[in-house]
Scaffold this motif. Structure first.
Motif, PDB file in Angstrom:
ATOM      1  N   VAL A 173       0.843  -1.198   0.000  1.00 41.71           N
ATOM      2  CA  VAL A 173       0.000   0.000   0.000  1.00 41.71           C
ATOM      3  C   VAL A 173       0.878   1.248   0.000  1.00 41.71           C
ATOM      4  O   VAL A 173       0.610   2.203  -0.732  1.00 41.71           O
ATOM      5  CB  VAL A 173      -0.974   0.003   1.204  1.00 41.71           C
ATOM      6  N   GLY A 174       1.943   1.227   0.786  1.00 38.63           N
ATOM      7  CA  GLY A 174       2.868   2.363   0.825  1.00 38.63           C
ATOM      8  C   GLY A 174       3.487   2.636  -0.535  1.00 38.63           C
ATOM      9  O   GLY A 174       3.633   3.793  -0.935  1.00 38.63           O
ATOM     10  N   ARG A 175       3.837   1.569  -1.254  1.00 35.24           N
ATOM     11  CA  ARG A 175       4.389   1.757  -2.597  1.00 35.24           C
ATOM     12  C   ARG A 175       3.325   2.325  -3.541  1.00 35.24           C
ATOM     13  O   ARG A 175       3.631   3.139  -4.413  1.00 35.24           O
ATOM     14  CB  ARG A 175       4.929   0.437  -3.134  1.00 35.24           C
ATOM     15  N   ASP A 176       2.085   1.892  -3.344  1.00 30.02           N
ATOM     16  CA  ASP A 176       1.003   2.332  -4.235  1.00 30.02           C
ATOM     17  C   ASP A 176       0.577   3.779  -3.988  1.00 30.02           C
ATOM     18  O   ASP A 176       0.272   4.498  -4.934  1.00 30.02           O
ATOM     19  CB  ASP A 176      -0.216   1.421  -4.076  1.00 30.02           C
ATOM     20  N   VAL A 177       0.518   4.197  -2.721  1.00 25.13           N
ATOM     21  CA  VAL A 177      -0.039   5.519  -2.416  1.00 25.13           C
ATOM     22  C   VAL A 177       0.977   6.518  -1.890  1.00 25.13           C
ATOM     23  O   VAL A 177       0.654   7.691  -1.737  1.00 25.13           O
ATOM     24  CB  VAL A 177      -1.214   5.422  -1.413  1.00 25.13           C
ATOM     25  N   GLY A 178       2.177   6.073  -1.570  1.00 28.40           N
ATOM     26  CA  GLY A 178       3.189   6.991  -1.058  1.00 28.40           C
ATOM     27  C   GLY A 178       3.118   7.108   0.449  1.00 28.40           C
ATOM     28  O   GLY A 178       2.413   6.356   1.132  1.00 28.40           O
ATOM     29  N   ASN A 179       3.829   8.081   0.964  1.00 28.38           N
ATOM     30  CA  ASN A 179       3.939   8.272   2.412  1.00 28.38           C
ATOM     31  C   ASN A 179       2.724   9.018   2.946  1.00 28.38           C
ATOM     32  O   ASN A 179       2.611  10.222   2.783  1.00 28.38           O
ATOM     33  CB  ASN A 179       5.226   9.022   2.737  1.00 28.38           C
ATOM     34  N   VAL A 180       1.807   8.283   3.589  1.00 30.56           N
ATOM     35  CA  VAL A 180       0.602   8.895   4.149  1.00 30.56           C
ATOM     36  C   VAL A 180       0.516   8.702   5.664  1.00 30.56           C
ATOM     37  O   VAL A 180      -0.497   9.021   6.258  1.00 30.56           O
ATOM     38  CB  VAL A 180      -0.681   8.338   3.477  1.00 30.56           C
ATOM     39  N   GLY A 181       1.556   8.168   6.264  1.00 33.50           N
ATOM     40  CA  GLY A 181       1.554   7.923   7.709  1.00 33.50           C
ATOM     41  C   GLY A 181       1.152   6.494   8.027  1.00 33.50           C
ATOM     42  O   GLY A 181       0.382   5.865   7.295  1.00 33.50           O
ATOM     43  N   ASP A 182       1.688   5.992   9.131  1.00 39.70           N
ATOM     44  CA  ASP A 182       1.459   4.596   9.487  1.00 39.70           C
ATOM     45  C   ASP A 182      -0.009   4.257   9.706  1.00 39.70           C
ATOM     46  O   ASP A 182      -0.489   3.222   9.246  1.00 39.70           O
ATOM     47  CB  ASP A 182       2.251   4.229  10.746  1.00 39.70           C
ATOM     48  N   ILE A 183      -0.730   5.120  10.406  1.00 38.91           N
ATOM     49  CA  ILE A 183      -2.126   4.800  10.703  1.00 38.91           C
ATOM     50  C   ILE A 183      -2.938   4.658   9.424  1.00 38.91           C
ATOM     51  O   ILE A 183      -3.708   3.704   9.273  1.00 38.91           O
ATOM     52  CB  ILE A 183      -2.756   5.849  11.646  1.00 38.91           C
ATOM     53  N   ARG A 184      -2.765   5.563   8.497  1.00 39.78           N
ATOM     54  CA  ARG A 184      -3.505   5.453   7.227  1.00 39.78           C
ATOM     55  C   ARG A 184      -3.053   4.239   6.428  1.00 39.78           C
ATOM     56  O   ARG A 184      -3.881   3.558   5.817  1.00 39.78           O
ATOM     57  CB  ARG A 184      -3.346   6.727   6.410  1.00 39.78           C
ATOM     58  N   LEU A 185      -1.739   3.951   6.443  1.00 37.40           N
ATOM     59  CA  LEU A 185      -1.259   2.756   5.758  1.00 37.40           C
ATOM     60  C   LEU A 185      -1.864   1.508   6.381  1.00 37.40           C
ATOM     61  O   LEU A 185      -2.296   0.593   5.676  1.00 37.40           O
ATOM     62  CB  LEU A 185       0.267   2.665   5.831  1.00 37.40           C
ATOM     63  N   PHE A 186      -1.904   1.464   7.728  1.00 37.28           N
ATOM     64  CA  PHE A 186      -2.481   0.315   8.422  1.00 37.28           C
ATOM     65  C   PHE A 186      -3.958   0.179   8.068  1.00 37.28           C
ATOM     66  O   PHE A 186      -4.441  -0.929   7.820  1.00 37.28           O
ATOM     67  CB  PHE A 186      -2.325   0.454   9.935  1.00 37.28           C
ATOM     68  N   LEU A 187      -4.670   1.285   8.055  1.00 39.32           N
ATOM     69  CA  LEU A 187      -6.093   1.248   7.717  1.00 39.32           C
ATOM     70  C   LEU A 187      -6.304   0.743   6.297  1.00 39.32           C
ATOM     71  O   LEU A 187      -7.135  -0.138   6.055  1.00 39.32           O
ATOM     72  CB  LEU A 187      -6.721   2.631   7.883  1.00 39.32           C
ATOM     73  N   MET A 188      -5.541   1.277   5.357  1.00 42.20           N
ATOM     74  CA  MET A 188      -5.694   0.842   3.968  1.00 42.20           C
ATOM     75  C   MET A 188      -5.336  -0.631   3.805  1.00 42.20           C
ATOM     76  O   MET A 188      -6.033  -1.370   3.097  1.00 42.20           O
ATOM     77  CB  MET A 188      -4.830   1.706   3.055  1.00 42.20           C
ATOM     78  N   ALA A 189      -4.272  -1.082   4.458  1.00 36.64           N
ATOM     79  CA  ALA A 189      -3.886  -2.490   4.389  1.00 36.64           C
ATOM     80  C   ALA A 189      -4.966  -3.366   5.019  1.00 36.64           C
ATOM     81  O   ALA A 189      -5.278  -4.449   4.502  1.00 36.64           O
ATOM     82  CB  ALA A 189      -2.539  -2.710   5.068  1.00 36.64           C
ATOM     83  N   ALA A 190      -5.547  -2.908   6.118  1.00 34.67           N
ATOM     84  CA  ALA A 190      -6.621  -3.669   6.762  1.00 34.67           C
ATOM     85  C   ALA A 190      -7.827  -3.777   5.832  1.00 34.67           C
ATOM     86  O   ALA A 190      -8.476  -4.833   5.764  1.00 34.67           O
ATOM     87  CB  ALA A 190      -7.017  -3.007   8.083  1.00 34.67           C
ATOM     88  N   LEU A 191      -8.122  -2.712   5.120  1.00 33.58           N
ATOM     89  CA  LEU A 191      -9.236  -2.759   4.161  1.00 33.58           C
ATOM     90  C   LEU A 191      -8.944  -3.718   3.012  1.00 33.58           C
ATOM     91  O   LEU A 191      -9.837  -4.446   2.561  1.00 33.58           O
ATOM     92  CB  LEU A 191      -9.544  -1.356   3.632  1.00 33.58           C
ATOM     93  N   VAL A 192      -7.698  -3.740   2.539  1.00 33.16           N
ATOM     94  CA  VAL A 192      -7.314  -4.693   1.496  1.00 33.16           C
ATOM     95  C   VAL A 192      -7.506  -6.115   2.007  1.00 33.16           C
ATOM     96  O   VAL A 192      -8.063  -6.972   1.318  1.00 33.16           O
ATOM     97  CB  VAL A 192      -5.860  -4.454   1.047  1.00 33.16           C
TER      98      VAL A 192
END
Length: 107
Positions: free
Chosen positions: A39-58
């Motif tokens: 997700v970080g590679r796909d969307v860039g640096n958005v912060g850990d919490i947002r990365l965790f949320l997006m990964a959890a949604l995936v």
């Protein structure tokens, strides 16, 4: 209760889990870390919490797809087995989720 330190997106997190579930938590954490990094590679640096949320949604999307593909599976439908293995994994996942929620609240 045991404590396992896992590395997610380059940061260590201490996670409580049932005794004997330490290796399973490490395996799950590596899988989650792979999703977070993708997700970080796909969307860039958005912060850990947002990365965790997006990964959890995936992951939730993948789980939903798996449930739809195999509706008769007792493991995917949450049914308990006689050895209690899924209950231990569920407990470990709940502990990880609680830890993530606690981190999110502290930000």
């Amino acid at each position: 209760m045991a404590t396992v330190t896992v590395d997610i997106n380059g940061r260590p997190y201490a996670v409580g889990c049932a005794d004997g579930q330490e290796e399973r938590v490490r395996i799950l954490a590596r899988q989650f870390d792979a999703h977070v990094r993708q997700v970080g590679r796909d969307v860039g640096n958005v912060g850990d919490i947002r990365l965790f949320l997006m990964a959890a949604l995936v992951l939730a999307d993948e789980l939903q797809e798996a449930r739809l593909a195999q509706p008769a599976s007792p493991v995917l439908n949450g049914a308990a087995t006689t050895d209690g293995g899924e209950a231990g994994v569920a407990e470990a996942l709940n502990a990880v989720a609680a830890r993530i929620e606690k981190i999110a609240q502290s930000l």
